[in-house]
Design a protein around this motif. Structure first.
Motif, PDB file in Angstrom:
ATOM      1  N   UNK A 188      -5.735  16.040 -54.885  1.00  9.52           N
ATOM      2  CA  UNK A 188      -4.599  15.444 -55.579  1.00  9.52           C
ATOM      3  C   UNK A 188      -3.698  14.706 -54.601  1.00  9.52           C
ATOM      4  N   UNK A 189      -3.235  13.499 -54.927  1.00  8.47           N
ATOM      5  CA  UNK A 189      -2.410  12.693 -54.007  1.00  8.47           C
ATOM      6  C   UNK A 189      -0.941  13.120 -54.019  1.00  8.47           C
ATOM      7  N   UNK A 190      -0.660  14.283 -53.452  1.00 10.57           N
ATOM      8  CA  UNK A 190       0.703  14.810 -53.439  1.00 10.57           C
ATOM      9  C   UNK A 190       1.678  13.867 -52.753  1.00 10.57           C
ATOM     10  N   UNK A 191       1.223  13.183 -51.714  1.00  8.64           N
ATOM     11  CA  UNK A 191       2.078  12.262 -50.971  1.00  8.64           C
ATOM     12  C   UNK A 191       2.638  11.180 -51.904  1.00  8.64           C
ATOM     13  N   UNK A 192       1.800  10.641 -52.768  1.00  8.51           N
ATOM     14  CA  UNK A 192       2.236   9.611 -53.698  1.00  8.51           C
ATOM     15  C   UNK A 192       3.123  10.175 -54.802  1.00  8.51           C
ATOM     16  N   UNK A 193       2.832  11.361 -55.259  1.00 10.50           N
ATOM     17  CA  UNK A 193       3.640  11.982 -56.313  1.00 10.50           C
ATOM     18  C   UNK A 193       5.043  12.271 -55.803  1.00 10.50           C
ATOM     19  N   UNK A 194       5.143  12.775 -54.575  1.00 11.22           N
ATOM     20  CA  UNK A 194       6.453  13.057 -53.990  1.00 11.22           C
ATOM     21  C   UNK A 194       7.243  11.759 -53.819  1.00 11.22           C
ATOM     22  N   UNK A 195       6.602  10.721 -53.323  1.00 11.92           N
ATOM     23  CA  UNK A 195       7.271   9.428 -53.177  1.00 11.92           C
ATOM     24  C   UNK A 195       7.736   8.872 -54.507  1.00 11.92           C
ATOM     25  N   UNK A 196       6.895   8.986 -55.523  1.00 11.33           N
ATOM     26  CA  UNK A 196       7.254   8.501 -56.855  1.00 11.33           C
ATOM     27  C   UNK A 196       8.441   9.280 -57.409  1.00 11.33           C
ATOM     28  N   UNK A 197       8.407  10.606 -57.258  1.00 14.87           N
ATOM     29  CA  UNK A 197       9.504  11.435 -57.762  1.00 14.87           C
ATOM     30  C   UNK A 197      10.814  11.096 -57.044  1.00 14.87           C
ATOM     31  N   UNK A 198      10.764  10.924 -55.734  1.00 12.91           N
ATOM     32  CA  UNK A 198      11.969  10.559 -54.986  1.00 12.91           C
ATOM     33  C   UNK A 198      12.488   9.187 -55.419  1.00 12.91           C
ATOM     34  N   UNK A 199      11.598   8.251 -55.675  1.00 11.16           N
ATOM     35  CA  UNK A 199      12.000   6.922 -56.136  1.00 11.16           C
ATOM     36  C   UNK A 199      12.697   6.999 -57.495  1.00 11.16           C
ATOM     37  N   UNK A 200      12.149   7.780 -58.392  1.00  5.96           N
ATOM     38  CA  UNK A 200      12.749   7.947 -59.717  1.00  5.96           C
ATOM     39  C   UNK A 200      14.115   8.611 -59.599  1.00  5.96           C
ATOM     40  N   UNK A 201      14.225   9.633 -58.761  1.00  4.95           N
ATOM     41  CA  UNK A 201      15.502  10.327 -58.578  1.00  4.95           C
ATOM     42  C   UNK A 201      16.562   9.374 -58.034  1.00  4.95           C
ATOM     43  N   UNK A 202      16.219   8.571 -57.038  1.00  3.88           N
ATOM     44  CA  UNK A 202      17.192   7.637 -56.478  1.00  3.88           C
ATOM     45  C   UNK A 202      17.584   6.559 -57.485  1.00  3.88           C
ATOM     46  N   UNK A 203      16.636   6.099 -58.289  1.00  5.86           N
ATOM     47  CA  UNK A 203      16.951   5.113 -59.313  1.00  5.86           C
ATOM     48  C   UNK A 203      17.902   5.699 -60.345  1.00  5.86           C
ATOM     49  N   UNK A 204      17.620   6.918 -60.792  1.00  2.74           N
ATOM     50  CA  UNK A 204      18.500   7.571 -61.764  1.00  2.74           C
ATOM     51  C   UNK A 204      19.868   7.874 -61.158  1.00  2.74           C
ATOM     52  N   UNK A 205      19.919   8.196 -59.871  1.00  2.00           N
ATOM     53  CA  UNK A 205      21.188   8.430 -59.185  1.00  2.00           C
ATOM     54  C   UNK A 205      22.042   7.163 -59.178  1.00  2.00           C
ATOM     55  N   UNK A 206      21.436   6.027 -58.869  1.00  2.00           N
ATOM     56  CA  UNK A 206      22.171   4.760 -58.884  1.00  2.00           C
ATOM     57  C   UNK A 206      22.665   4.440 -60.297  1.00  2.00           C
ATOM     58  N   UNK A 207      21.827   4.643 -61.291  1.00  2.00           N
ATOM     59  CA  UNK A 207      22.219   4.414 -62.678  1.00  2.00           C
ATOM     60  C   UNK A 207      23.379   5.317 -63.067  1.00  2.00           C
ATOM     61  N   UNK A 208      23.308   6.586 -62.698  1.00  2.23           N
ATOM     62  CA  UNK A 208      24.371   7.535 -63.015  1.00  2.23           C
ATOM     63  C   UNK A 208      25.680   7.132 -62.342  1.00  2.23           C
ATOM     64  N   UNK A 209      25.606   6.675 -61.080  1.00  4.17           N
ATOM     65  CA  UNK A 209      26.820   6.266 -60.367  1.00  4.17           C
ATOM     66  C   UNK A 209      27.498   5.090 -61.070  1.00  4.17           C
ATOM     67  N   UNK A 210      26.715   4.154 -61.569  1.00  2.31           N
ATOM     68  CA  UNK A 210      27.283   3.000 -62.256  1.00  2.31           C
ATOM     69  C   UNK A 210      27.813   3.399 -63.633  1.00  2.31           C
ATOM     70  N   UNK A 211      27.064   4.213 -64.357  1.00  5.73           N
ATOM     71  CA  UNK A 211      27.469   4.610 -65.705  1.00  5.73           C
ATOM     72  C   UNK A 211      28.751   5.438 -65.717  1.00  5.73           C
ATOM     73  N   UNK A 212      28.946   6.271 -64.700  1.00  6.41           N
ATOM     74  CA  UNK A 212      30.110   7.164 -64.676  1.00  6.41           C
ATOM     75  C   UNK A 212      31.269   6.606 -63.878  1.00  6.41           C
ATOM     76  N   UNK A 213      31.097   5.453 -63.243  1.00 10.68           N
ATOM     77  CA  UNK A 213      32.164   4.824 -62.447  1.00 10.68           C
ATOM     78  C   UNK A 213      32.757   5.823 -61.456  1.00 10.68           C
ATOM     79  N   UNK A 214      31.915   6.389 -60.607  1.00  8.03           N
ATOM     80  CA  UNK A 214      32.374   7.444 -59.702  1.00  8.03           C
ATOM     81  C   UNK A 214      33.278   6.927 -58.587  1.00  8.03           C
ATOM     82  N   UNK A 215      33.360   5.609 -58.426  1.00  9.86           N
ATOM     83  CA  UNK A 215      34.220   5.027 -57.402  1.00  9.86           C
ATOM     84  C   UNK A 215      34.663   3.643 -57.862  1.00  9.86           C
ATOM     85  N   UNK A 216      35.608   3.077 -57.106  1.00 11.25           N
ATOM     86  CA  UNK A 216      36.000   1.693 -57.386  1.00 11.25           C
ATOM     87  C   UNK A 216      34.835   0.775 -57.078  1.00 11.25           C
TER      88      UNK A 216
END
Length: 111
Positions: A18-46
């Motif tokens: 199983x390509x765990x290396x790719x799955x971990x990279x994909x999961x981290x990419x999704x998490x960072x994308x959702x983090x950026x979306x959450x930061x914009x949606x909640x206006x956590x800063x100016x």
């Protein structure tokens, strides 16, 4: 005796399974994308602080893409790709800085 490719370089050994290396990279990419979306949606800063945070998340995303998917450190032989990557970063910075300059000052010169 080592197996070699048609170019004479040694063949890469790929682990079967199983390509765990790719799955971990994909999961981290999704998490960072959702983090950026959450930061914009909640206006956590100016706006300026939010832009800085998104740029940090984007830089992390670039690192994940390079190491998990583009295998930037797994190349045999000379590390010319590091020079090419550095030039790419410099060119990207120049294009972004030039674009911001033009958007800020309107592209007109005062004589």
């Amino acid at each position: 005796m080592h197996a070699s490719s048609s170019a004479g370089a040694p063949a890469h050994k790929h682990a079967a399974g199983f390509p765990w290396h790719h799955v971990i990279g994909f999961a981290l990419s999704i998490i960072l994308t959702l983090l950026a979306l959450w930061m914009v949606q909640t206006h956590i800063a100016r706006a300026s602080g939010l832009l800085a945070l998104i740029l940090v998340v984007a830089a992390l995303q670039i690192g994940i893409q390079l190491f998990f998917f583009m295998h930037v450190t797994e190349s045999p032989g000379p590390k010319y790709h590091v020079i090419a990557l550095s030039l790419g970063i410099i060119f990207t910075f120049a294009v972004v800085a030039g674009s911001v300059w033009i958007m800020t000052f309107g592209g007109t010169l005062a004589y």
